[in-house]
Design a protein around this motif. Sequence first.
Motif, PDB file in Angstrom:
ATOM      1  N   THR A  58     -17.470  12.054  10.707  1.00 49.10           N
ATOM      2  CA  THR A  58     -17.349  13.433  10.247  1.00 49.10           C
ATOM      3  C   THR A  58     -15.924  13.718   9.790  1.00 49.10           C
ATOM      4  OG1 THR A  58     -19.092  14.189  11.756  1.00 49.10           O
ATOM      5  CG2 THR A  58     -17.607  15.864  10.872  1.00 49.10           C
ATOM      6  N   TRP A  59     -15.837  14.264   8.613  1.00 47.52           N
ATOM      7  CA  TRP A  59     -14.544  14.663   8.032  1.00 47.52           C
ATOM      8  C   TRP A  59     -14.554  16.183   7.906  1.00 47.52           C
ATOM      9  CZ3 TRP A  59     -12.898  13.427   2.284  1.00 47.52           C
ATOM     10  CH2 TRP A  59     -11.562  13.844   2.101  1.00 47.52           C
ATOM     11  N   ARG A  60     -13.733  16.821   8.697  1.00 43.96           N
ATOM     12  CA  ARG A  60     -13.648  18.284   8.673  1.00 43.96           C
ATOM     13  C   ARG A  60     -12.480  18.704   7.788  1.00 43.96           C
ATOM     14  NH1 ARG A  60     -13.029  22.426  13.871  1.00 43.96           N
ATOM     15  NH2 ARG A  60     -12.443  24.273  12.635  1.00 43.96           N
ATOM     16  N   ILE A  61     -12.768  19.594   6.850  1.00 41.91           N
ATOM     17  CA  ILE A  61     -11.749  20.074   5.921  1.00 41.91           C
ATOM     18  C   ILE A  61     -11.600  21.581   6.106  1.00 41.91           C
ATOM     19  CG2 ILE A  61     -11.052  20.263   3.509  1.00 41.91           C
ATOM     20  CD1 ILE A  61     -12.886  17.872   2.927  1.00 41.91           C
ATOM     21  N   TYR A  72      -8.241  13.890  -2.444  1.00 37.46           N
ATOM     22  CA  TYR A  72      -7.933  13.895  -1.019  1.00 37.46           C
ATOM     23  C   TYR A  72      -8.678  12.733  -0.369  1.00 37.46           C
ATOM     24  CZ  TYR A  72      -6.036  18.579  -1.684  1.00 37.46           C
ATOM     25  OH  TYR A  72      -5.286  19.645  -2.116  1.00 37.46           O
ATOM     26  N   SER A  74      -9.862  10.910   3.324  1.00 35.51           N
ATOM     27  CA  SER A  74     -10.067  11.119   4.752  1.00 35.51           C
ATOM     28  C   SER A  74      -9.238  10.129   5.558  1.00 35.51           C
ATOM     29  CB  SER A  74     -11.545  10.931   5.099  1.00 35.51           C
ATOM     30  OG  SER A  74     -11.905   9.550   5.017  1.00 35.51           O
ATOM     31  N   GLU A  75      -9.212  10.321   6.856  1.00 37.01           N
ATOM     32  CA  GLU A  75      -8.660   9.302   7.731  1.00 37.01           C
ATOM     33  C   GLU A  75      -9.588   8.084   7.721  1.00 37.01           C
ATOM     34  OE1 GLU A  75      -5.793   9.456   9.347  1.00 37.01           O
ATOM     35  OE2 GLU A  75      -5.386  11.448   8.525  1.00 37.01           O
ATOM     36  N   LYS A  96     -12.517   4.715   3.852  1.00 40.74           N
ATOM     37  CA  LYS A  96     -12.150   6.112   3.693  1.00 40.74           C
ATOM     38  C   LYS A  96     -13.112   6.781   2.731  1.00 40.74           C
ATOM     39  CE  LYS A  96      -7.167   5.487   4.477  1.00 40.74           C
ATOM     40  NZ  LYS A  96      -5.805   5.678   3.903  1.00 40.74           N
ATOM     41  N   GLU A 189     -19.917  14.199   5.930  1.00 40.83           N
ATOM     42  CA  GLU A 189     -20.303  13.169   6.894  1.00 40.83           C
ATOM     43  C   GLU A 189     -20.766  11.908   6.161  1.00 40.83           C
ATOM     44  OE1 GLU A 189     -21.560  15.856  10.688  1.00 40.83           O
ATOM     45  OE2 GLU A 189     -23.147  15.384   9.259  1.00 40.83           O
TER      46      GLU A 189
END
Length: 204
Positions: A58-61, A72, A74-75, A96, A189
Amino acid sequence: MTEWGFAQLLSHDILNESSNGYLVDDTCVFGVEVFVIKGTCRGENLSMVNQPQPNYFTWRIDDYSALKDEVYLSEQFIVEGRRWLQPLSLYFEYGKLRLEPEGGGAGANKYLSIYLCLDDDLESLPPNRKLYSKYKVRIRNQINNNHLEKTAEYWFSDSVTYGFPKFLSKIDLQDTSQDYLIDDGLFIEYKIDVKSVVKDFSSN
């Protein structure tokens, strides 16, 4: 094999029969003629893993409306506790996600674009390597389970980025009834369903 030959090359009866000419004056001559054959072989070594990732990354922005850059990242995400690119045989262990809020390619200016990419420290894959991944990317509906989910499968070779230039239109993203963007926060996600590493090999 370090040695190879014939356990029953010639019977003693045939050897000792003088008319056959193998044994003359109690002397026998042995010889060998060696032929070297140059062969070629090509093939692939395929390592396939089904369902290697049980859960979604999960990538929260936050503060989505404040995003101004074109791209951009993600980690890094980790699958099964192993990194995606180290060692080489486990390429799809981490990677990523790439987000382009204003879209790219066919989705420019009208869509949100999302891609899966290899580690940004590497510009290309090692020679004779191909990487296959079947994966899901989704934008979470933050009220119910009506997520926007898309599936892709791709052989990574020369290219290290692949995904969806038209993942979600900017109009639908801002539509409050879709519940994708709440309190200016967005959840993207990602999940790997199948991955493999293919190595081409040849011998001459």
